[in-house]
Write an enzyme that holds these catalytic residues in place. Structure first.
Site, short mmCIF file in Angstrom:
data_model
loop_
_atom_site.label_atom_id
_atom_site.label_comp_id
_atom_site.label_asym_id
_atom_site.label_seq_id
_atom_site.Cartn_x
_atom_site.Cartn_y
_atom_site.Cartn_z
N ASN A 4 0.92 -1.56 0.07
CA ASN A 4 0.10 -0.03 -0.11
C ASN A 4 0.63 1.37 0.11
OD1 ASN A 4 0.61 -0.20 2.79
ND2 ASN A 4 -0.85 -0.17 3.36
N GLU A 33 4.40 -3.23 12.65
CA GLU A 33 3.82 -2.38 12.02
C GLU A 33 2.62 -3.28 11.73
OE1 GLU A 33 6.03 1.10 14.14
OE2 GLU A 33 4.05 0.19 13.30
N CYS A 92 -2.76 1.89 6.85
CA CYS A 92 -3.76 1.13 9.03
C CYS A 92 -3.85 2.39 9.23
CB CYS A 92 -2.49 -0.04 8.21
SG CYS A 92 -0.96 1.47 9.57
N GLU A 143 8.57 3.45 14.75
CA GLU A 143 9.26 3.76 13.13
C GLU A 143 9.57 5.64 13.48
OE1 GLU A 143 7.43 1.03 10.26
OE2 GLU A 143 9.46 0.08 10.35
N1 NAI Z 1 -0.26 -2.56 8.68
C1 NAI Z 1 -0.27 -1.90 7.31
O1 NAI Z 1 -0.01 -1.17 6.67
C2 NAI Z 1 -1.20 -3.02 6.20
C3 NAI Z 1 -2.56 -3.60 6.07
N2 NAI Z 1 -2.69 -4.91 5.58
C4 NAI Z 1 -3.69 -5.53 6.22
O2 NAI Z 1 -3.35 -7.05 5.58
C5 NAI Z 1 -4.33 -7.63 3.99
C6 NAI Z 1 -4.28 -7.82 3.58
O3 NAI Z 1 -3.15 -7.18 2.66
P1 NAI Z 1 -1.94 -7.57 2.38
O4 NAI Z 1 -1.01 -6.81 1.12
O5 NAI Z 1 -2.20 -9.39 2.14
O6 NAI Z 1 -0.68 -8.02 3.82
P2 NAI Z 1 -0.03 -8.99 4.68
O7 NAI Z 1 0.38 -8.77 5.67
O8 NAI Z 1 -0.62 -10.17 3.10
O9 NAI Z 1 1.22 -8.83 3.47
C7 NAI Z 1 1.87 -7.96 3.42
C8 NAI Z 1 3.75 -7.86 3.09
O10 NAI Z 1 4.03 -9.81 3.39
C9 NAI Z 1 4.30 -10.73 2.42
N3 NAI Z 1 3.66 -11.63 3.26
C10 NAI Z 1 2.78 -12.61 3.54
N4 NAI Z 1 2.67 -13.30 4.27
C11 NAI Z 1 3.96 -14.03 4.20
C12 NAI Z 1 4.39 -15.20 5.39
N5 NAI Z 1 3.72 -16.08 5.59
N6 NAI Z 1 6.25 -14.98 5.46
C13 NAI Z 1 6.71 -13.40 5.35
N7 NAI Z 1 6.06 -12.07 4.40
C14 NAI Z 1 4.66 -12.73 3.65
C15 NAI Z 1 3.59 -10.78 1.88
O11 NAI Z 1 4.14 -10.58 0.31
C16 NAI Z 1 3.83 -8.63 2.15
O12 NAI Z 1 4.73 -8.23 1.29
C17 NAI Z 1 -5.31 -5.94 4.31
O13 NAI Z 1 -5.91 -6.14 3.77
C18 NAI Z 1 -4.49 -5.31 5.49
O14 NAI Z 1 -5.96 -5.32 6.24
C19 NAI Z 1 -1.81 -4.91 4.50
C20 NAI Z 1 -1.08 -3.51 4.08
C21 NAI Z 1 -0.46 -3.12 5.07
O1 LIG Z 2 1.32 0.27 6.49
C1 LIG Z 2 -0.01 2.22 6.25
O2 LIG Z 2 -0.83 1.93 6.04
C2 LIG Z 2 1.48 3.19 6.49
O3 LIG Z 2 1.69 3.19 7.79
C3 LIG Z 2 0.54 4.14 7.01
S1 LIG Z 2 1.23 5.98 6.73
O4 LIG Z 2 1.97 5.63 7.46
O5 LIG Z 2 1.23 6.13 4.89
O6 LIG Z 2 0.02 6.98 7.88
#
Ligand code: NAI
Ligand SMILES: O=C(O)[C@H](O)CS(=O)(=O)O
Length: 481
Positions: free
Chosen positions: A153, A252, A286, A460
Site C-alpha cells: 500500500n 507495524e 493501516c 518507526e
Molecule cells: N498495516 C498495514 O500497513 C497493512 C495492513 N494490511 C492488511 O493486510 C491485509 C492483507 O493485505 P496483504 O497485502 O495481503 O498483507 P500481508 O500482510 O499478507 O502482506 C504484507 C507483506 O507480507 C508478505 N507476506 C505475506 N505472507 C507472508 C509470510 N507468510 N511470510 C513472510 N512474508 C509474508 C507479503 O508478500 C507482503 O510483502 C489487508 O487487507 C490489510 O487489512 C495490508 C498491508 C499493509
Molecule cells: O501501512 C500504512 O498504511 C502506513 O503506515 C500508513 S502511513 O504511515 O502512510 O500513514
C-alpha cells in the site's frame, strides 16, 4: 500512455541485478495491463542475499555516521529528483492517484533525509559510578543484518521507513517487497547505487513465494532484526518464526481506527478530517478511520455533509485528472469490501452514498458512507481496507471510549471535540499508539509511528526509530581508583 522510467525487472543482490528462471507479472490494478515481468526468486536466493549483507556489514558499520548520513542524503535527493518517474511507476503498479503517489515519494524520501541526520545522534551515555574504583558507560552498536518485509500500500515509504534507520545505524538490509509492487523497490535500489550505497548493504529479493522467502529470513541466525509492515495474521506468523533465533522485531500491523465526533466538534473540520483519513489511498492504509463513532446531537448533520462530499469524489485510474479514488489492489480486496458492505446492509445499515462496485468495473468500488452500523457487524471489527465509512451513533463520552477500545487493535485513533478537558480525558483513555485530535492526517517522519495491542511492536520514524536498529552495550571499567 507515457513510457515508465526507472523500470528494473531483476532482483538486486550484492550490488548485482539477478534474474531468475521464473518471472511473475506485475499488472496495473486500474486495467489489468501487464507492466513488467519480474524475477521470481525464492529461499535459495534469499540466503545469497543474507550472505551478501553479512559480508558487507563490517565495512558499512565501520563507516562514520557522518559518511553514512552523507550517502543517505544523496539517496533522498535522488528520489526527489526522480519524483515524477517514481510517482508514475507507483500509480502504475499500486493504483493510487498520481497526486498521492507524488506525496508518497516525498514522504518516503523524508525518512531517508531524517535518518541521514539522525545517524549522527546514536548517542550512548556515561553513568555516574557507584564505586570510585569503576567507570561506567553505555554505547550504541548496529545490530547487524536486518530483514525488511514491506506491504503494497506504500511501496516506497514502508521500505524507506525501515531501510533509512537501518543504514543510518550501520546495519545492512535484505528487503522483500510485496509481489504486487516490486518496481518501486527496485527503482529506489537503483538510485541507492547512484547515491553510493555499497554492494551488499541494500538487497532486494523479489518473488511470489512470500512464505519461503520469509522463512529463510526468519530462520537464519545471521539476520538479527526483522521489521515488518502488513497484516496482523502475517505479523503473528513472523513473530513466531523469529523466536528460534531471538531476533529484535518491529511489527507495524493492522488497525481498526475509531473516528469519534462529539457534539461540540467543528462540523466542517470533522467532515474534512474524516475524508482525509478514511479515503486516502482508496481507504487502503493501516491508519484509515475504520469506524466513525458520532454523537447523537451532531450525527444527522455530520452524515449528511459527509455523504454530500463523498458523492462528489471522482473515481478512476490514478492518472486521471482530478481522480481521488483509484482501484483497489486486487480481486481479493474488492470481494472482501463488497462482502463487508452487503453484510452490513443486510443487518440493517443504510447506504447514504455508494454501496456497490463502481460502473467502471474491474477493481473500482464506489466511495461509500453507511449509517445505522452497529458494533456487532464484521466491518466494525475488521480492517475494511477500502473506501467505506460505517457510522455508529453514541450518546455519552464513556460510551464512545468504550466503543473505540472494543477491538484487539490499537494503531491510530481520531476524535473531534473543542472541549479541552474532554480532549485530555479521551486522548488518555483511548487504547492506541497514535491519536489525531481534531486532525485526520497524522503520519510524519518526525513522530513515532506504531501501535499497541495487536497492532504491533516498536516505533518507526522520529528520534525513537534509530534505536530499533541498535544494541546497547554497557561498559564497566574496573581498577580505576
Ligand atoms: N498495516 C498495514 O500497513 C497493512 C495492513 N494490511 C492488511 O493486510 C491485509 C492483507 O493485505 P496483504 O497485502 O495481503 O498483507 P500481508 O500482510 O499478507 O502482506 C504484507 C507483506 O507480507 C508478505 N507476506 C505475506 N505472507 C507472508 C509470510 N507468510 N511470510 C513472510 N512474508 C509474508 C507479503 O508478500 C507482503 O510483502 C489487508 O487487507 C490489510 O487489512 C495490508 C498491508 C499493509
Ligand atoms: O501501512 C500504512 O498504511 C502506513 O503506515 C500508513 S502511513 O504511515 O502512510 O500513514
Amino acid at each position: 500512455m507515457t513510457a515508465l522510467n526507472l523500470v528494473e525487472t531483476e532482483a538486486f543482490i550484492d550490488g548485482l541485478w539477478i534474474g531468475g528462471e521464473a518471472t511473475f507479472d506485475v499488472t496495473n490494478p486500474a486495467d489489468g495491463a501487464l507492466i513488467a515481468r519480474v524475477a521470481d526468486l525464492g529461499a535459495g536466493e534469499t540466503r545469497i542475499a543474507i550472505e551478501a549483507a553479512h559480508r558487507a556489514f563490517p565495512a558499512w558499520a565501520a563507516r562514520t555516521a557522518k559518511e553514512r548520513g552523507a550517502i543517505l542524503r544523496r539517496w533522498s535527493d535522488l528520489m526527489l529528483a526522480h519524483a515524477d518517474d517514481l510517482a508514475r511507476l507507483m500509480t502504475a503498479e499500486q493504483g493510487k492517484p498520481l497526486a498521492e503517489s507524488k506525496g508518497e515519494v516525498s514522504y518516503g524520501a523524508s525518512f531517508i533525509d531524517w535518518f541521514a541526520e539522525e545517524a549522527k545522534r546514536g548517542y550512548g551515555h556515561t553513568i555516574p559510578t557507584p564505586d570510585p574504583k569503576k567507570r561506567l558507560a553505555s554505547i550504541k552498536q548496529p545490530i547487524g543484518v536486518c530483514a525488511a518485509i514491506a506491504p503494497w500500500n506504500f511501496p516506497i515509504a514502508m521500505i524507506t521507513r525501515k531501510v533509512g534507520p537501518a543504514l543510518a545505524a550501520g546495519c545492512t538490509v535484505v528487503v522483500k517487497p510485496a509481489a504486487e509492487t516490486p518496481l518501486c523497490a527496485l527503482a529506489i535500489a537503483r538510485l541507492a547505487v547512484e547515491a553510493g550505497v555499497p554492494a551488499g548493504v541494500l538487497n532486494v529479493v523479489t518473488g511470489t513465494d512470500a512464505s519461503a522467502i520469509g522463512k529463510a529470513l526468519c530462520e537464519d541466525g545471521r539476520v538479527r532484526k526483522l521489521s515488518f509492515t502488513g497484516s496482523t495474521p502475517v505479523g503473528k506468523v513472523l513473530y513466531g518464526q523469529c523466536a528460534g533465533t531471538m531476533k529484535k522485531l518491529s511489527l507495524e500491523l493492522g488497525g481498526n481506527a475509531p473516528f469519534i465526533v462529539f457534539d461540540d466538534a467543528d462540523l466542517e473540520a470533522a467532515v474534512d478530517g474524516a475524508i482525509a483519513s478514511k479515503y486516502r489511498n482508496t481507504g487502503q492504509t493501516c491508519v484509515c478511520a475504520n469506524r466513525l463513532i458520532v454523537q447523537a446531537g451532531i450525527h444527522d448533520a455530520f452524515a449528511k455533509r459527509l455523504a454530500e462530499k463523498v458523492a462528489a469524489m471522482k473515481v478512476g485510474p490514478g492518472t486521471g485528472e482530478g481522480v481521488v479514488i483509484g482501484p483497489l489492489i486486487n480481486d481479493k480486496a474488492i470481494v472482501k469490501v463488497e462482502a463487508l458492505v452487503k453484510e452490513a446492509v443486510a443487518a440493517g445499515a443504510r447506504v447514504e452514498v455508494g454501496g456497490e462496485r463502481h460502473e467502471l468495473g474491474g477493481l473500482f468500488y464506489q466511495p461509500t458512507v453507511l449509517t445505522g452500523a452497529s458494533p456487532d457487524m464484521r466491518l466494525f471489527n475488521e480492517e475494511i481496507f477500502g473506501p467505506v465509512a460505517p457510522i455508529v451513533k453514541f450518546e455519552t463520552e464513556d460510551e464512545a471510549v468504550a466503543l473505540a477500545n472494543a477491538t484487539p487493535f490499537g494503531l491510530a485513533a481520531y476524535f473531534y471535540s473543542r472541549d479541552v478537558g474532554r480532549c485530555w480525558r479521551v486522548a488518555e483513555a483511548i487504547e492506541a499508539g497514535m491519536v489525531g485530535i481534531n486532525e485526520g492526517l497524522i503520519s510524519t517522519e518526525v513522530a513515532p509511528f506504531g501501535g499497541v495491542k495487536e497492532s504491533g511492536l516498536g516505533r518507526e520514524g522520529s528520534s525513537e526509530g534509530l534505536d530499533e536498529y541498535f544494541e546497547t552495550k554497557y561498559l564497566c571499567f574496573g581498577g580505576v581508583g
